[in-house]
Scaffold this active site. Structure first.
Site: not given
Ligand code: ADE
Length: 260
Positions: A88, A115, A157, A172
């Site tokens: 995140p 964590e 993809r 496209d």
């Molecule tokens: N791991 C935990 N949350 C995440 C997120 N929002 N994006 C990527 N990996 C993650």
């Protein structure tokens, strides 16, 4: 393209055997290899985490299994892969980001849990390969596995030969020029009448110019509703590239939009 995925939940990736990605793997376009991080542990309990230095809640992934996993997966290669760490706290994953990754011959995705992973793991990997931390959105998942599925599907993809003709044609349609960053408008299929609702008559008219214009206008309306900031951006940067009816509708929609 080769993609190695390192995780404590290899079973999480069963969906990669289905649909387009399953077919691309069978066709040899995609070489996806799953690795269980616990196979690089050396204790009876296959421990991958430990308490954080400095205190605080939760657990941190130990560097040793990750270091050995990355050494093993990349051993003997002529050129190193690009290492992608879903987190995140990474840079936002976008379609442009996916396009760039789709041009790489080899990606390694390392799925963290708890964590996070000991910060020395990416620092050590960076001595040998390009490393990037990627976030799929401003929310916190329980681990990198579902983010990895998102990244793998989005990148796959885009590989030549993965989408069939029907799908690539849809992709496209006006996905170029000034309007390429708009949302897609509504789509319809048979029957022409369903539960008292009719398909917009222009789509049955056979007038391709009128259909294209209608689709651009619907895309503008949908974008105004769901992503107004994208419409403001279009107006600020590329107004002069639009044809008259699109420009007129855009100005009308901007006027109806609530202010900042
Ligand atoms: N791991 C935990 N949350 C995440 C997120 N929002 N994006 C990527 N990996 C993650």
């Amino acid at each position: 393209m080769r993609i190695d995925i390192i995780t404590i939940f290899p079973d999480y990736f069963a969906p990669l055997e289905l649909s387009l990605i399953g077919k691309a793997r069978a066709a040899g376009i995609l070489d996806i290899r799953l690795h269980d991080l616990r196979s690089w542990t050396h204790d009876r309990h296959s421990t991958v985490d430990d308490t954080p230095y400095g205190g605080g809640p939760g657990m941190v992934m130990k560097p040793q299994p990750w270091g050995e996993a990355l050494d093993s997966v990349t051993a003997g290669a002529d050129a190193p892969p690009r290492l992608v760490l879903p987190t995140p706290s990474g840079t936002p994953f976008t379609q442009e980001h996916a396009k760039r990754l789709s041009r790489e011959p080899w990606l390694v995705l390392a799925c963290g849990r708890y964590e996070g992973v000991d910060a020395r793991v990416p620092a050590d990997a960076e001595r040998r390969m390009p490393v990037e931390e990627v976030s799929i959105g401003d929310y916190v998942l329980a681990g990198g596995e579902s983010a990895t599925l998102v990244i793998v599907e989005t990148v796959s993809r885009l590989l030549p030969g993965v989408l069939g003709n029907a799908e690539s044609a849809v992709q496209d349609s006006f996905a170029s020029g000034a309007m390429e960053n708009l949302l897609e408008g509504p789509v319809y299929t048979k029957p022409a009448q369903w539960r008292g609702q009719e398909v917009p008559p222009v789509l049955l008219s056979g007038d391709h110019g009128a259909v294209d214009r209608w689709r651009r206008h619907e895309a503008l309306r949908k974008t105004a509703r769901n992503r107004p900031e994208l419409l403001r951006e279009l107006a600020a940067r590329r107004m002069d590239e639009l044809e008259r009816s699109d420009r007129e509708l855009l100005l009308e929609l901007l006027e109806q939009m609530p202010g900042e």
